[in-house]
Design an enzyme around this catalytic site. Structure first.
Site, PDB file in Angstrom:
ATOM      1  N   HIS A  30      -9.594   2.685   0.552  1.00 32.17           N
ATOM      2  CA  HIS A  30      -9.623   1.482   1.381  1.00 32.17           C
ATOM      3  C   HIS A  30     -10.741   1.524   2.433  1.00 32.17           C
ATOM      4  O   HIS A  30     -10.536   1.151   3.594  1.00 32.17           O
ATOM      5  CB  HIS A  30      -8.257   1.286   2.042  1.00 32.17           C
ATOM      6  CG  HIS A  30      -7.901  -0.134   2.328  1.00 32.17           C
ATOM      7  ND1 HIS A  30      -8.622  -0.908   3.208  1.00 32.17           N
ATOM      8  CD2 HIS A  30      -6.920  -0.923   1.844  1.00 32.17           C
ATOM      9  CE1 HIS A  30      -8.058  -2.109   3.262  1.00 32.17           C
ATOM     10  NE2 HIS A  30      -7.030  -2.149   2.445  1.00 32.17           N
TER      11      HIS A  30
ATOM     12  N   HIS B 152       0.801  -1.238   0.000  1.00 34.03           N
ATOM     13  CA  HIS B 152       0.000   0.000   0.000  1.00 34.03           C
ATOM     14  C   HIS B 152       0.831   1.285   0.000  1.00 34.03           C
ATOM     15  O   HIS B 152       0.530   2.246   0.715  1.00 34.03           O
ATOM     16  CB  HIS B 152      -0.946  -0.012   1.198  1.00 34.03           C
ATOM     17  CG  HIS B 152      -2.080  -0.998   1.087  1.00 34.03           C
ATOM     18  ND1 HIS B 152      -2.565  -1.469  -0.120  1.00 34.03           N
ATOM     19  CD2 HIS B 152      -2.845  -1.613   2.047  1.00 34.03           C
ATOM     20  CE1 HIS B 152      -3.555  -2.315   0.093  1.00 34.03           C
ATOM     21  NE2 HIS B 152      -3.740  -2.429   1.388  1.00 34.03           N
TER      22      HIS B 152
ATOM     23  N   GLU C 225     -11.527  -2.623  -3.373  1.00 38.73           N
ATOM     24  CA  GLU C 225     -10.448  -1.732  -3.792  1.00 38.73           C
ATOM     25  C   GLU C 225     -10.269  -1.837  -5.310  1.00 38.73           C
ATOM     26  O   GLU C 225      -9.533  -2.682  -5.805  1.00 38.73           O
ATOM     27  CB  GLU C 225      -9.162  -2.114  -3.062  1.00 38.73           C
ATOM     28  CG  GLU C 225      -9.307  -2.154  -1.547  1.00 38.73           C
ATOM     29  CD  GLU C 225      -8.281  -3.067  -0.866  1.00 38.73           C
ATOM     30  OE1 GLU C 225      -7.082  -2.938  -1.139  1.00 38.73           O
ATOM     31  OE2 GLU C 225      -8.696  -3.932  -0.087  1.00 38.73           O
TER      32      GLU C 225
HETATM   33  C1  FUC Z   1      -5.979  -5.174   1.996  1.00 40.11           C
HETATM   34  C2  FUC Z   1      -5.336  -6.496   1.930  1.00 40.11           C
HETATM   35  C3  FUC Z   1      -4.339  -6.794   2.893  1.00 40.11           C
HETATM   36  C4  FUC Z   1      -4.236  -5.990   4.131  1.00 40.11           C
HETATM   37  C5  FUC Z   1      -4.838  -4.629   4.057  1.00 40.11           C
HETATM   38  C6  FUC Z   1      -5.133  -3.941   5.313  1.00 40.11           C
HETATM   39  O1  FUC Z   1      -5.935  -4.452   0.845  1.00 40.11           O
HETATM   40  O2  FUC Z   1      -4.941  -6.889   0.650  1.00 40.11           O
HETATM   41  O3  FUC Z   1      -4.112  -8.131   3.096  1.00 40.11           O
HETATM   42  O4  FUC Z   1      -4.529  -6.665   5.251  1.00 40.11           O
HETATM   43  O5  FUC Z   1      -5.731  -4.387   3.098  1.00 40.11           O
END
Ligand code: FUC
Length: 348
Positions: free
Chosen positions: A178, A104, A312
């Site tokens: 997210h 990320h 996402e």
């Molecule tokens: C997501 C996942 C991950 C992670 C994160 C907080 O995008 O792909 O595994 O735990 O978020």
């Protein structure tokens, strides 16, 4: 339509929180810190407004935010294997922030940056334009990148997130948001009974460290087949290896077939809430909070596994090391553009 602005004091910082409000009373609150969606109030089938995203009770907790709650993610959402890549014969090394890998965008990525925010308002919509300059070499990424993200709320209860980016060198970029959705309202239940539909017949296979193996699998005859809708819990009880590597659930990139206008749909029958996702992106990481830490103090309760559903929308970081995946490469001066709309409705 209206926009409210609040100042939030966190340690020695002052953040701004903007609340977009439409004519039906739907509200979305967004911070300049990380562009984080902290709250989204949407109606159930009786018109009752409740929060449908996970957010911290204390804003200070966003300084850590291990689950990336509500945040903008970049430069590259997802995992970059071994935290390295090669570009025009040059090797780039990124910080390893998850085992051997880069996750990320690293720290502080888009999710912990203070964005400049300009609100806008007209008859049909209210919104925010967020901009961020990410410097050449920041978190190991090449090129000065100017990022713009536009959040727009309409009277159709639609929240659009549009992303634009341009860099002065060839680089990699795929941004997303997210948010952890929970349509029960105020986190009343977890998401295991949420019914999910995806316009997708293929997904990216993962190894034990959640890194793409380089293979794309067909969803036929597996609990990854969401084309006709299925409850999230099917992936919790499944003994299929791909559910086990994700710690009993989903944490996978689904490639959209793009045969339908709506690429993803989520329905929660008690509240009647329905979320439709319309996107120009080639796929989505669906993460069902299998590894969400327990006991975090959220607005309405403490966190628990399977409390939120992340959708996402993005390209695939697997494209850095393998051919045949939706690409995250961005040429010098090329315009990156991505747009996703979340429509909050109800079924009677
Ligand atoms: C997501 C996942 C991950 C992670 C994160 C907080 O995008 O792909 O595994 O735990 O978020």
């Amino acid at each position: 339509m209206e926009i409210k602005t609040d100042v939030v004091s966190v340690k020695d910082q002052k953040w701004k929180e903007f609340t977009l409000i439409n004519d039906h009373g739907m509200e979305v609150s967004i911070l300049d810190f990380g562009g984080i969606i902290t709250r989204a109030m949407t109606p159930d089938r009786d018109g009752k407004l409740e929060n449908v995203v996970i957010g911290f009770n204390n804003y200070e907790d966003y300084l850590d935010n291990p689950g990336y709650f509500g945040a903008l993610i970049g430069r590259v959402a997802g995992r970059i294997e071994k935290a390295q890549f090669e570009l025009d014969g040059k090797a780039y090394t990124l910080p390893k922030n998850e085992g051997d890998h880069h996750l990320h965008g690293g720290e502080p990525g888009f999710h912990k940056s203070i964005w400049s925010v300009v609100p806008f308002e007209n008859k049909e919509e209210v919104g925010l334009t967020l901009t961020l300059d990410s410097k050449d070499g920041e978190n190991g990424y090449p090129g000065n990148l100017r990022m713009t993200v536009i959040y727009t709320l309409t009277n159709e209860n639609a929240l659009t997130i549009a992303y634009e980016g341009v860099a002065d060198q060839k680089t990699v970029l795929t941004a997303t948001n997210h948010s952890y959705f929970n349509l029960s309202g105020n986190l009343k239940t977890d998401i295991q009974e949420h019914e999910i539909t995806l316009d997708s017949s293929e997904f990216v296979e993962l190894d034990e460290e959640l890194i793409p193996t380089g293979s794309i699998l067909n969803v036929d005859d597996t609990v990854f087949d969401f084309r006709n809708g299925r409850p999230m819990k099917d992936g919790v009880s499944s003994e299929f290896k791909q559910n086990l590597v994700a710690n009993h659930g989903y944490d996978h990139y689904f490639l959209f077939d793009h045969t339908k206008e709506v690429s993803a749909q989520v329905y929660e029958k008690e509240s009647g809430r329905e979320l439709k996702v319309i996107t120009d992106q080639p796929g989505v990481v669906m993460y069902t909070s299998n590894n969400l830490p327990e006991g975090l103090k959220l607005r309405e309760r403490e966190s628990a596994r399977y409390l939120g559903l992340c959708l996402e929308t993005q390209a695939s970081p697997a494209s850095i090391h393998h051919d045949g995946f939706p690409s995250v490469w961005l040429d010098k001066d090329e315009k990156y553009y991505a747009k996703t709309t979340f429509v909050f409705g109800v079924r009677e």
